[in-house]
Write a protein that holds these residues in place. Structure first.
Motif, PDB file in Angstrom:
ATOM      1  N   LEU A  32       0.840  -1.206   0.000  1.00 38.84           N
ATOM      2  CA  LEU A  32       0.000   0.000   0.000  1.00 38.84           C
ATOM      3  C   LEU A  32       0.872   1.252   0.000  1.00 38.84           C
TER       4      LEU A  32
ATOM      5  N   ALA B  63      -4.111   4.750 -16.442  1.00 39.73           N
ATOM      6  CA  ALA B  63      -3.400   3.782 -15.599  1.00 39.73           C
ATOM      7  C   ALA B  63      -3.601   4.038 -14.104  1.00 39.73           C
ATOM      8  N   THR B  64      -4.138   5.211 -13.760  1.00 37.43           N
ATOM      9  CA  THR B  64      -4.225   5.582 -12.353  1.00 37.43           C
ATOM     10  C   THR B  64      -5.309   4.779 -11.637  1.00 37.43           C
ATOM     11  N   LEU B  65      -4.869   3.993 -10.678  1.00 37.73           N
ATOM     12  CA  LEU B  65      -5.744   3.077  -9.941  1.00 37.73           C
ATOM     13  C   LEU B  65      -6.596   2.247 -10.912  1.00 37.73           C
ATOM     14  N   HIS B  66      -5.946   1.748 -11.964  1.00 31.91           N
ATOM     15  CA  HIS B  66      -6.675   0.873 -12.884  1.00 31.91           C
ATOM     16  C   HIS B  66      -7.125  -0.362 -12.100  1.00 31.91           C
ATOM     17  N   PRO B  67      -8.422  -0.659 -12.082  1.00 31.51           N
ATOM     18  CA  PRO B  67      -8.886  -1.728 -11.189  1.00 31.51           C
ATOM     19  C   PRO B  67      -8.300  -3.099 -11.538  1.00 31.51           C
ATOM     20  N   GLU B  68      -7.988  -3.306 -12.805  1.00 30.35           N
ATOM     21  CA  GLU B  68      -7.471  -4.626 -13.192  1.00 30.35           C
ATOM     22  C   GLU B  68      -5.945  -4.714 -13.056  1.00 30.35           C
ATOM     23  N   PHE B  69      -5.275  -3.568 -13.145  1.00 35.25           N
ATOM     24  CA  PHE B  69      -3.815  -3.615 -13.299  1.00 35.25           C
ATOM     25  C   PHE B  69      -3.050  -2.928 -12.167  1.00 35.25           C
ATOM     26  N   THR B  70      -3.603  -2.958 -10.970  1.00 35.20           N
ATOM     27  CA  THR B  70      -2.907  -2.338  -9.840  1.00 35.20           C
ATOM     28  C   THR B  70      -2.013  -3.340  -9.109  1.00 35.20           C
ATOM     29  N   TYR B  71      -2.236  -4.634  -9.349  1.00 32.21           N
ATOM     30  CA  TYR B  71      -1.387  -5.669  -8.730  1.00 32.21           C
ATOM     31  C   TYR B  71      -0.819  -6.587  -9.810  1.00 32.21           C
TER      32      TYR B  71
ATOM     33  N   ARG C 251      -3.273  -7.090 -19.999  1.00 29.29           N
ATOM     34  CA  ARG C 251      -4.053  -8.250 -19.578  1.00 29.29           C
ATOM     35  C   ARG C 251      -3.282  -9.552 -19.838  1.00 29.29           C
TER      36      ARG C 251
ATOM     37  N   ASN D 187      -0.690  -9.544 -17.115  1.00 27.69           N
ATOM     38  CA  ASN D 187      -1.240  -9.771 -15.768  1.00 27.69           C
ATOM     39  C   ASN D 187      -1.626 -11.234 -15.563  1.00 27.69           C
ATOM     40  N   ARG D 188      -2.112 -11.851 -16.628  1.00 30.73           N
ATOM     41  CA  ARG D 188      -2.555 -13.244 -16.492  1.00 30.73           C
ATOM     42  C   ARG D 188      -1.395 -14.231 -16.582  1.00 30.73           C
TER      43      ARG D 188
ATOM     44  N   ARG E 124       4.852 -15.018 -11.464  1.00 36.46           N
ATOM     45  CA  ARG E 124       4.708 -14.455 -10.116  1.00 36.46           C
ATOM     46  C   ARG E 124       5.457 -15.285  -9.078  1.00 36.46           C
TER      47      ARG E 124
END
Lengths: 537, 162
Positions: free
Chosen positions: A39, A139-147, A221, A224-225, A229
């Motif tokens: 955070l 990109a700011t606080l993109h719900p899919e790409f923040t992690y 995407r 991310n997928r 990791r």
């Protein structure tokens, strides 16, 4: 420059409130350090060797005078070492001047960068900054790409000559025009420094502007997928691109894009126009070019030659504010200097300042007949060292003195180099040589792409330095080659001196260091570099 | 009784996870691997059926079966594993899933719920020890957003639309 609307301001204010609550929960013991870390990183906060470090976003390097003054004020009041409990207040103060520290760290989309000559370069296809701003917002606080699996950096260059190091970014966007003259981008993916440096590869020759966000979403995407990791060192997109091969990666992105376009964020022409409206050319006066240096003293002539650049508009030049005075840490600046530059920018450059990735500042729009006065003012504040583009205009990360990741010091080595190369005539004779130095493998100092790269390594508790030659991220992209065994701290500057002396002996008339290296290769440099001291193991 | 956040309300959970005590006719969530292992048994289940996906399961594999499912649970093993956000959007936007989309796992914390809701999750089963009231408030942390997203949050102003 872009001005926040009600949405942007509400967003940063709500972000500050969220971080204030997260910090409170952490200090109250409700969030462990492990829980708090992702955070706080997404709000730019690192815990460094001596104290927390706050990394503040300067989107595509552009700052207004009042923002630079706020940075000076914050640095002065918090004495450079913010206490954790103070950070929400610092962020709140930044928000009052439309600044933030959002996504400046952590495994998410980072600050979007551009060419420092954006909007004023003569070779430009289009000003990249409106597109950087659009990407920043998307990109700011993109719900899919923040992690994401790992950090993700995007650079946009508007000129054929790449001055944004775009080929060593996760995504590099090169502005282009199609056969109809419409704006779009050539898309590169998979560049990056750090461990296993790689140069980005083209996955799309021309992406129409209207498809910008949906295509970025497709790339992110797939990453991310499928990005790794399980191992932090193999989690950047460059590893996925390399593992799949660029062809298969492209196929996956194109397939995802075709399927996902309908539900991806759209970029309406009206929004492009709204944002472009903030980057219109300045109200320049109708002036003629003239040679400001003629008849002036040699010190001004040297500064004019090295620290100023041509401008698209007649009668103007761009002026580097050198943060490379000998005896100073590269890129460091005092509060007083920040305030002086802020005031100067208001007087002579439309109140705007640019930060460059070479750790200098730039006043982009200075009238040629103001140059002498600007020089005097910069000189008064030790900001006129006429060394831009020379060997002592080096990049150095903070290194072991400040950074908890570093293996070796960089600032002491920078000082060593400044002392050994303190003769300006000698620097000018050497010409265009870029030194880039990192204190560890993470490569914050971009050592892989320095003409001369220096990497600090830890050898049994001692600081040693590995030297590479032939790297470049300016004009063309190349990764440096290691000359041989690393050298002890005291030998860095002498080794560099032997390397540049070899260059002086090898060069043809007017040939730059990097071009001599390209012509003769590593071997003659290697031989000279180790000529007088026994090679270390 | 477990409490979950469903469409901005805290409610008693009426679903049972595989491995928990499930009476005949209960609404049951089984892992995808379990469903694949014994499809005959689970598709005949007497109650409502949901499936639970791990981060490595491909949502596309469920495309044909989605109309027969009342719930899809997507697992977030840690707060920093973001694969489930993509799974959520794909289920909603590409595969057209209209049943309950639930975030589950040790990574589901109050600092994630805003993002989850924007990605189409209408049910949030918090990790052990998380305060449902705090999570419910966290849905309202932002009332503006840049990206398109599902309407589970209180967004009044948005920059980009799908």
């Amino acid at each position: 420059m872009y001005q926040y609307d009600e949405l942007d301001q509400a967003f940063v204010d709500q972000r500050v409130a969220e971080f204030r609550d997260q910090t409170r929960r952490h200090l109250a013991g409700e969030l462990s350090e492990d829980e708090f870390r992702p955070l706080r990183l997404r709000n730019g906060l690192y815990l460094q060797r001596h104290a927390p470090m706050l990394r503040i976003a300067i989107p595509y390097g552009l700052l207004a005078s009042r923002q630079l003054r706020t940075l000076a004020d914050i640095a002065r009041r918090y004495d450079n070492w913010p206490a954790l409990a103070d950070v929400p207040d610092i962020l709140a103060e930044l928000a009052t001047v439309q600044m933030h520290a959002i996504q400046t760290s952590g495994n998410c989309v980072r600050n979007v960068t551009a060419d420092h000559l954006a909007g004023i370069a003569r070779d430009e296809i289009d000003d990249p900054r409106p597109y950087c701003e659009i990407i920043r917002q998307w990109a700011t606080l993109h719900p899919e790409f923040t992690y994401l699996p790992r950090k993700f950096k995007i650079a946009v260059t508007g000129s054929p000559e790449d001055r944004a190091a775009s080929e060593v970014h996760d995504i590099g966007l090169h502005m282009a025009r199609d056969a109809h003259g419409d704006i779009g981008f050539t898309v590169l993916v998979g560049g990056g420094l750090g461990r296993a440096p790689m140069i980005g590869q083209v996955i799309r020759d021309f992406l129409p502007l209207a498809d910008l966000l949906s295509y970025l979403e497709a790339i992110l995407r797939v990453y991310n997928r499928h990005g790794r990791r399980d191992n932090l060192n193999k989690a950047r997109i460059k590893v996925l691109v390399k593992t799949l091969g660029v062809e298969r990666f492209r196929e996956q992105v194109e397939a995802e894009w075709q399927l996902g376009r309908a539900s991806a964020a759209r970029l309406p022409a009206s929004e492009v126009e709204r944002v472009r409206g903030f980057f219109r050319p300045q109200p320049y006066q109708a002036l003629e070019d003239f040679d400001a240096a003629t008849g002036r003293e040699p010190a001004f002539q040297a500064w004019y030659r090295y620290n100023t650049r041509p401008h698209r508009v007649r009668g103007y030049r761009a002026v580097f504010v050198s943060l490379k005075a000998h005896g100073q840490n590269p890129g460091d600046m005092s509060c007083e200097q920040m305030e002086a530059v802020a005031a100067l920018a208001e007087r002579v450059s439309f109140g705007l300042i640019r930060a460059t990735h070479n750790q200098n500042l730039l006043l982009a729009d200075v009238r040629q007949n103001d140059l002498y006065e600007v020089w005097l003012e910069l000189k008064r504040h030790q900001l006129a060292m006429p060394n831009i583009g020379t060997l002592t205009d080096m990049i150095a990360c903070p290194g072991l003195d400040f950074c908890s990741l570093a293996n070796a010091g960089t600032l002491g080595v920078a000082k060593q180099i400044q002392e050994r190369f303190d003769d300006l005539d000698y620097l000018y004779d050497l010409g265009d040589i870029e030194i880039k130095m990192s204190g560890c493998m993470n490569a914050c100092g971009h050592h892989h792409v320095g003409h001369i790269g220096i990497l600090g390594v830890d050898k049994h508790g001692e600081e040693w330095y590995q030297i590479t030659l032939g790297g470049s991220a300016n004009g063309f992209t190349a990764l440096g080659e290691v000359i041989g065994p690393s050298v002890p701290k005291g030998e860095v500057a002498p080794t560099i001196e032997r390397i540049v002396e070899a260059y002086r002996a090898l060069r043809t008339e007017g040939e730059r260091f990097i071009d001599t290296f390209g012509r003769v290769g590593l071997t003659p440099f290697r031989e000279s570099a180790y000529a007088t001291h026994p090679a270390a193991a | 009784m477990r409490r979950i956040l469903r469409r901005r309300e805290i409610v008693a959970d009426d679903w049972i996870h595989f491995g928990e005590d499930a009476a005949d006719g209960a609404a049951l969530i089984v892992p995808l691997a379990e469903l694949r292992k014994d499809p005959g048994r689970w598709w005949q289940w007497s109650g409502r059926l949901g499936v639970r996906l791990t981060p490595v399961d491909r949502v596309e594999e469920l495309a044909e079966e989605l109309p027969r499912l009342d719930l899809v649970a997507v697992e977030f093993p840690t707060p920093i594993d973001g694969r489930g956000y993509s799974a959520g959007r794909l289920l909603r936007e590409r595969l057209g899933f209209r049943g309950e989309l639930r975030a589950v796992g040790a990574g589901v914390r109050q600092d994630q719920v805003f993002l989850l809701a924007r990605c189409g999750f209408d049910a949030i089963e918090l990790a052990d020890g998380q305060d449902p009231d705090a999570a419910r408030r966290a849905l309202q942390r932002y009332d503006v957003a840049y990206q398109p997203g599902s309407p589970e949050t209180a967004i009044r102003k948005q920059r980009f639309f799908a």
